[in-house]
Design an enzyme around this catalytic site. Sequence first.
Site, PDB file in Angstrom:
ATOM      1  CG  HIS A  70      -1.762  -0.630   1.762  1.00  0.00           C
ATOM      2  ND1 HIS A  70      -2.671  -0.640   1.042  1.00  0.00           N
ATOM      3  CD2 HIS A  70      -1.845  -1.801   1.929  1.00  0.00           C
ATOM      4  CE1 HIS A  70      -3.679  -1.976   1.386  1.00  0.00           C
ATOM      5  NE2 HIS A  70      -2.883  -2.848   1.883  1.00  0.00           N
ATOM      6  CE1 TYR A  91      -2.090   0.025   4.702  1.00  0.00           C
ATOM      7  CE2 TYR A  91      -2.063   1.184   6.154  1.00  0.00           C
ATOM      8  CZ  TYR A  91      -2.559   1.748   5.110  1.00  0.00           C
ATOM      9  OH  TYR A  91      -3.225   2.398   4.027  1.00  0.00           O
ATOM     10  CG  HIS A 132      -4.816  -1.987  -1.714  1.00  0.00           C
ATOM     11  ND1 HIS A 132      -5.028  -0.660  -1.271  1.00  0.00           N
ATOM     12  CD2 HIS A 132      -5.975  -2.473  -0.856  1.00  0.00           C
ATOM     13  CE1 HIS A 132      -6.618  -0.483  -0.406  1.00  0.00           C
ATOM     14  NE2 HIS A 132      -6.709  -1.927  -0.941  1.00  0.00           N
ATOM     15  CE  LYS A 187      -9.278   2.738  -1.690  1.00  0.00           C
ATOM     16  NZ  LYS A 187      -9.329   2.411  -0.018  1.00  0.00           N
ATOM     17  CB  CYS A 201      -3.218   2.127  -3.183  1.00  0.00           C
ATOM     18  SG  CYS A 201      -2.653   1.229  -2.440  1.00  0.00           S
TER      19      CYS A 201
END
Length: 134
Positions: A10, A39, A116, A122, A124
Site C-alpha cells: 500500500h 497495516y 492493493h 484505487k 494504491c
Amino acid sequence: MRKIDLIIVHCAATPEGKDFNVSDIDRWHRQQGFKSIGYHFVVRLNGEVERGRPIAEVGAHCKGHNATLIGVCYIGGLDADGKLPKDTRTEEQRKAMLNLVRTLKHVFPGAVVRSHRDFAAKACPSFDATKEYY
C-alpha cells in the site's frame, strides 16, 4: 502463527516529501473506527521500517481479504499537491521495502506480493508491486 499467503503493498496516500509514522497512521485509522493501525509495517521516507499491527493479528487494509494477508505501507503515493497518484518512494524506501518483502517471503514461503490496486478500485500503491516484487 496464522496462515499467510499474500503480502499486500500500500501507499499512505500522503503528499510527496511529507513524512509520517506509525503513530500518525494509527491515529487516522482509529478516527475511522479501526481498533488500531491496519497495516503490519510502515516504511518511512528515510527507509526506517516501523511495526504496526502485530503479524499475529489480522490486519485491516484490504477489505474482504485480510485473514491471510500482511500489509506493508510506504509513506507517500501522491504528488506534492496531494492530488494525483505518484510513485514517490525514496531510494531509502525502495531498498527498505525490497529487504522487508524478501524477509517476509522467507518467513512465509509461498506468499506472493500484490498491489492493493489488484483488490480495490484505487491507484494504491501508485506503482506495480505485483510486477516489482515477483
